[in-house]
Motif scaffolding. Structure first.
Motif, PDB file in Angstrom:
ATOM      1  N   PHE A 118       0.808  -1.363  -0.080  1.00 53.14           N
ATOM      2  CA  PHE A 118       0.049   0.022  -0.064  1.00 53.14           C
ATOM      3  C   PHE A 118       0.807   1.151   0.099  1.00 53.14           C
ATOM      4  CE2 PHE A 118      -3.313  -2.601   0.576  1.00 53.14           C
ATOM      5  CZ  PHE A 118      -4.731  -2.152   0.420  1.00 53.14           C
ATOM      6  N   SER A 119       0.596   2.257  -0.854  1.00 49.12           N
ATOM      7  CA  SER A 119       1.370   3.474  -1.072  1.00 49.12           C
ATOM      8  C   SER A 119       0.721   4.661  -1.287  1.00 49.12           C
ATOM      9  CB  SER A 119       2.253   3.293  -2.459  1.00 49.12           C
ATOM     10  OG  SER A 119       1.442   2.957  -3.516  1.00 49.12           O
ATOM     11  N   GLY A 120       1.180   5.832  -1.616  1.00 46.86           N
ATOM     12  CA  GLY A 120       0.562   6.959  -1.708  1.00 46.86           C
ATOM     13  C   GLY A 120       0.253   7.867  -0.383  1.00 46.86           C
ATOM     14  N   MET A 121      -0.629   8.937  -0.572  1.00 51.48           N
ATOM     15  CA  MET A 121      -0.822   9.669   0.633  1.00 51.48           C
ATOM     16  C   MET A 121      -1.908   9.058   1.653  1.00 51.48           C
ATOM     17  SD  MET A 121       0.836  12.769  -0.040  1.00 51.48           S
ATOM     18  CE  MET A 121       0.060  13.749   1.049  1.00 51.48           C
ATOM     19  N   LEU A 122      -1.897   9.397   2.754  1.00 54.13           N
ATOM     20  CA  LEU A 122      -2.875   8.985   3.781  1.00 54.13           C
ATOM     21  C   LEU A 122      -3.858  10.381   3.991  1.00 54.13           C
ATOM     22  CD1 LEU A 122      -3.728   6.731   5.755  1.00 54.13           C
ATOM     23  CD2 LEU A 122      -2.665   8.013   7.586  1.00 54.13           C
ATOM     24  N   TYR A 123      -5.128   9.896   3.243  1.00 49.20           N
ATOM     25  CA  TYR A 123      -6.200  11.260   3.178  1.00 49.20           C
ATOM     26  C   TYR A 123      -6.801  11.553   4.594  1.00 49.20           C
ATOM     27  CZ  TYR A 123      -5.112  10.566  -1.650  1.00 49.20           C
ATOM     28  OH  TYR A 123      -4.224  10.152  -3.042  1.00 49.20           O
ATOM     29  N   ASP A 124      -7.032  12.941   4.449  1.00 45.58           N
ATOM     30  CA  ASP A 124      -7.890  13.570   5.315  1.00 45.58           C
ATOM     31  C   ASP A 124      -9.034  12.529   5.858  1.00 45.58           C
ATOM     32  OD1 ASP A 124      -6.910  15.644   7.016  1.00 45.58           O
ATOM     33  OD2 ASP A 124      -7.421  17.072   5.174  1.00 45.58           O
ATOM     34  N   THR A 125      -9.706  11.960   4.872  1.00 41.74           N
ATOM     35  CA  THR A 125     -10.889  10.951   5.015  1.00 41.74           C
ATOM     36  C   THR A 125     -10.644  10.117   6.123  1.00 41.74           C
ATOM     37  OG1 THR A 125     -10.352   9.755   3.282  1.00 41.74           O
ATOM     38  CG2 THR A 125     -11.961  11.534   2.996  1.00 41.74           C
ATOM     39  N   ILE A 126      -9.565   9.767   6.542  1.00 43.10           N
ATOM     40  CA  ILE A 126      -9.289   8.608   7.631  1.00 43.10           C
ATOM     41  C   ILE A 126      -9.771   8.973   8.932  1.00 43.10           C
ATOM     42  CG2 ILE A 126      -6.915   9.366   8.360  1.00 43.10           C
ATOM     43  CD1 ILE A 126      -6.136   6.366   8.480  1.00 43.10           C
ATOM     44  N   GLY A 127     -10.163  10.525   8.871  1.00 46.09           N
ATOM     45  CA  GLY A 127     -10.577  11.032  10.111  1.00 46.09           C
ATOM     46  C   GLY A 127     -12.402  10.710  10.319  1.00 46.09           C
ATOM     47  N   ASN A 128     -12.826  10.042   9.312  1.00 47.37           N
ATOM     48  CA  ASN A 128     -14.140   9.559   9.416  1.00 47.37           C
ATOM     49  C   ASN A 128     -14.192   8.094  10.290  1.00 47.37           C
ATOM     50  OD1 ASN A 128     -14.855  11.664   7.709  1.00 47.37           O
ATOM     51  ND2 ASN A 128     -14.762  10.495   5.972  1.00 47.37           N
ATOM     52  N   LEU A 129     -12.938   7.484  10.583  1.00 44.72           N
ATOM     53  CA  LEU A 129     -13.124   6.354  11.139  1.00 44.72           C
ATOM     54  C   LEU A 129     -13.145   6.412  12.822  1.00 44.72           C
ATOM     55  CD1 LEU A 129     -10.319   4.334   9.075  1.00 44.72           C
ATOM     56  CD2 LEU A 129     -12.913   4.349   8.757  1.00 44.72           C
ATOM     57  N   ILE A 130     -14.055   7.248  13.074  1.00 42.13           N
ATOM     58  CA  ILE A 130     -14.380   7.528  14.472  1.00 42.13           C
ATOM     59  C   ILE A 130     -14.336   6.113  15.424  1.00 42.13           C
ATOM     60  CG2 ILE A 130     -15.132   9.769  14.227  1.00 42.13           C
ATOM     61  CD1 ILE A 130     -18.184   8.651  14.666  1.00 42.13           C
ATOM     62  N   SER A 131     -14.559   4.963  15.080  1.00 41.33           N
ATOM     63  CA  SER A 131     -14.579   3.935  15.742  1.00 41.33           C
ATOM     64  C   SER A 131     -13.303   3.245  16.006  1.00 41.33           C
ATOM     65  CB  SER A 131     -15.747   3.025  15.446  1.00 41.33           C
ATOM     66  OG  SER A 131     -17.172   3.508  15.158  1.00 41.33           O
ATOM     67  N   LEU A 132     -12.303   3.631  15.237  1.00 38.08           N
ATOM     68  CA  LEU A 132     -11.173   2.931  15.065  1.00 38.08           C
ATOM     69  C   LEU A 132     -10.163   2.806  16.390  1.00 38.08           C
ATOM     70  CD1 LEU A 132      -9.665   1.750  12.922  1.00 38.08           C
ATOM     71  CD2 LEU A 132      -8.224   3.572  12.531  1.00 38.08           C
ATOM     72  N   ASN A 133      -9.832   1.279  16.634  1.00 38.97           N
ATOM     73  CA  ASN A 133      -9.011   1.242  18.009  1.00 38.97           C
ATOM     74  C   ASN A 133      -7.782   1.084  17.599  1.00 38.97           C
ATOM     75  OD1 ASN A 133     -11.793  -0.468  19.160  1.00 38.97           O
ATOM     76  ND2 ASN A 133     -11.467   1.529  19.974  1.00 38.97           N
ATOM     77  N   GLU A 134      -7.612   0.238  16.589  1.00 44.71           N
ATOM     78  CA  GLU A 134      -6.049  -0.216  16.121  1.00 44.71           C
ATOM     79  C   GLU A 134      -5.904   0.114  14.689  1.00 44.71           C
ATOM     80  OE1 GLU A 134      -5.246  -4.300  17.049  1.00 44.71           O
ATOM     81  OE2 GLU A 134      -6.182  -4.338  19.156  1.00 44.71           O
ATOM     82  N   LEU A 135      -4.744   0.792  14.649  1.00 44.78           N
ATOM     83  CA  LEU A 135      -4.447   1.046  13.099  1.00 44.78           C
ATOM     84  C   LEU A 135      -2.758   0.607  12.855  1.00 44.78           C
ATOM     85  CD1 LEU A 135      -5.014   2.557  10.337  1.00 44.78           C
ATOM     86  CD2 LEU A 135      -4.010   4.819  11.344  1.00 44.78           C
ATOM     87  N   ASP A 136      -2.613  -0.274  12.120  1.00 40.58           N
ATOM     88  CA  ASP A 136      -1.275  -0.578  11.745  1.00 40.58           C
ATOM     89  C   ASP A 136      -1.100  -0.525  10.388  1.00 40.58           C
ATOM     90  OD1 ASP A 136       0.957  -1.777  11.523  1.00 40.58           O
ATOM     91  OD2 ASP A 136       0.716  -3.574  12.513  1.00 40.58           O
ATOM     92  N   LEU A 137      -0.104   0.544   9.901  1.00 42.41           N
ATOM     93  CA  LEU A 137       0.368   0.931   8.546  1.00 42.41           C
ATOM     94  C   LEU A 137       1.757   0.517   8.358  1.00 42.41           C
ATOM     95  CD1 LEU A 137      -1.634   4.158   7.742  1.00 42.41           C
ATOM     96  CD2 LEU A 137      -2.470   1.664   7.516  1.00 42.41           C
ATOM     97  N   SER A 138       2.531  -0.137   9.326  1.00 41.10           N
ATOM     98  CA  SER A 138       3.653  -0.511   9.182  1.00 41.10           C
ATOM     99  C   SER A 138       4.205  -1.168   7.908  1.00 41.10           C
ATOM    100  CB  SER A 138       4.270  -0.899  10.660  1.00 41.10           C
ATOM    101  OG  SER A 138       3.614  -2.241  10.626  1.00 41.10           O
ATOM    102  N   TYR A 139       5.625  -1.063   7.569  1.00 42.93           N
ATOM    103  CA  TYR A 139       6.193  -1.723   6.456  1.00 42.93           C
ATOM    104  C   TYR A 139       5.345  -1.499   5.245  1.00 42.93           C
ATOM    105  CZ  TYR A 139       9.113  -3.546  10.143  1.00 42.93           C
ATOM    106  OH  TYR A 139      10.237  -3.765  11.126  1.00 42.93           O
ATOM    107  N   CYS A 140       4.831  -0.468   4.934  1.00 41.39           N
ATOM    108  CA  CYS A 140       4.287  -0.155   3.642  1.00 41.39           C
ATOM    109  C   CYS A 140       5.037   0.942   3.038  1.00 41.39           C
ATOM    110  CB  CYS A 140       2.872   0.319   3.833  1.00 41.39           C
ATOM    111  SG  CYS A 140       1.638  -1.027   4.472  1.00 41.39           S
ATOM    112  N   GLN A 141       4.381   1.734   1.957  1.00 47.88           N
ATOM    113  CA  GLN A 141       5.211   2.616   1.387  1.00 47.88           C
ATOM    114  C   GLN A 141       4.389   3.854   1.196  1.00 47.88           C
ATOM    115  OE1 GLN A 141       6.346   0.946  -2.581  1.00 47.88           O
ATOM    116  NE2 GLN A 141       7.114  -0.896  -1.694  1.00 47.88           N
TER     117      GLN A 141
END
Length: 210
Positions: free
Chosen positions: A74-97
């Protein structure tokens, strides 16, 4: 499991709640529509090293609680829309691009207990709004291209147990609050460009009544 083309997933049920495909030798482009499934609470794709994709620009599945894309392409930008995930407890984006600055909306995810952004190409400064994530137990920003001063936010991250931001380009002084954090068991800020003195540690015994 033998290699599977990612586009074979396009006909998944819209009522799906959990999708776990860790270490399945998936390859090809991950269908972005899966991020839009209306009831999806868990998506784990870790360890599919030939699977590529990008974060959605809109319409994330807002019930999502666990998102693990680690060790994929997975690559590219992380967009502002990730802020919509208001229920998120765990986010793991490690070892991507992933690249670019972290969106301000990321710091609105106040339910996060686990945040791993390590081993990408994120850049820019880490906002003091990191202090909003008061439920964090684990924070990893290792081996990116972050720069500027590391914000002095540890006083607000009272539940943090492990914090790591090694091998970046942080400058300025070490955050004093990190050295007076009762719960913190592991802190790694190595391989940066900090200067000055190590802050004074005020030893505290939580159970001691003064």
């Amino acid at each position: 499991m033998s290699s599977v083309e990612a586009n074979s997933l396009v006909n998944l049920s819209s009522s799906l709640i959990s999708l776990r495909l860790d270490h399945c030798s998936l390859q090809g482009e991950f269908p972005n529509d899966i991020f839009h499934l209306p009831f999806l609470q868990e998506l784990r794709l870790s360890g599919n090293e030939d699977l590529f994709g990008r974060s959605p620009k809109s319409n994330w599945s807002s019930p999502l609680r666990f998102l693990d894309l680690s060790s994929t392409l997975f690559s590219g930008m992380l967009y502002d829309t990730i802020g919509n995930l208001i229920s998120l407890n765990e986010l793991d984006l490690s070892y991507c691009q992933f690249i670019g600055s972290l969106p301000t909306s990321l710091w609105n995810l106040t339910g996060l207990t686990f945040l791993n952004l390590g081993f990408n190409n994120f850049s820019g400064q880490v906002s003091g709004l990191l202090s909003n994530l008061g439920q964090l137990n684990y924070l990893n920003l290792d081996e990116n291209k972050f720069s500027g001063e590391f914000p002095d936010v540890f006083g607000n991250l009272s539940k943090l147990i492990v914090g790591s931001a090694n091998a970046n380009n942080f400058t300025g002084y070490l955050p004093p609050s990190a050295f007076n954090h009762i719960q913190l068991l592991e802190l790694d800020l190595s391989d940066n460009q900090f200067e000055g003195h190590i802050p004074q540690v005020q030893f505290q015994i939580p159970s001691l009544n003064m």
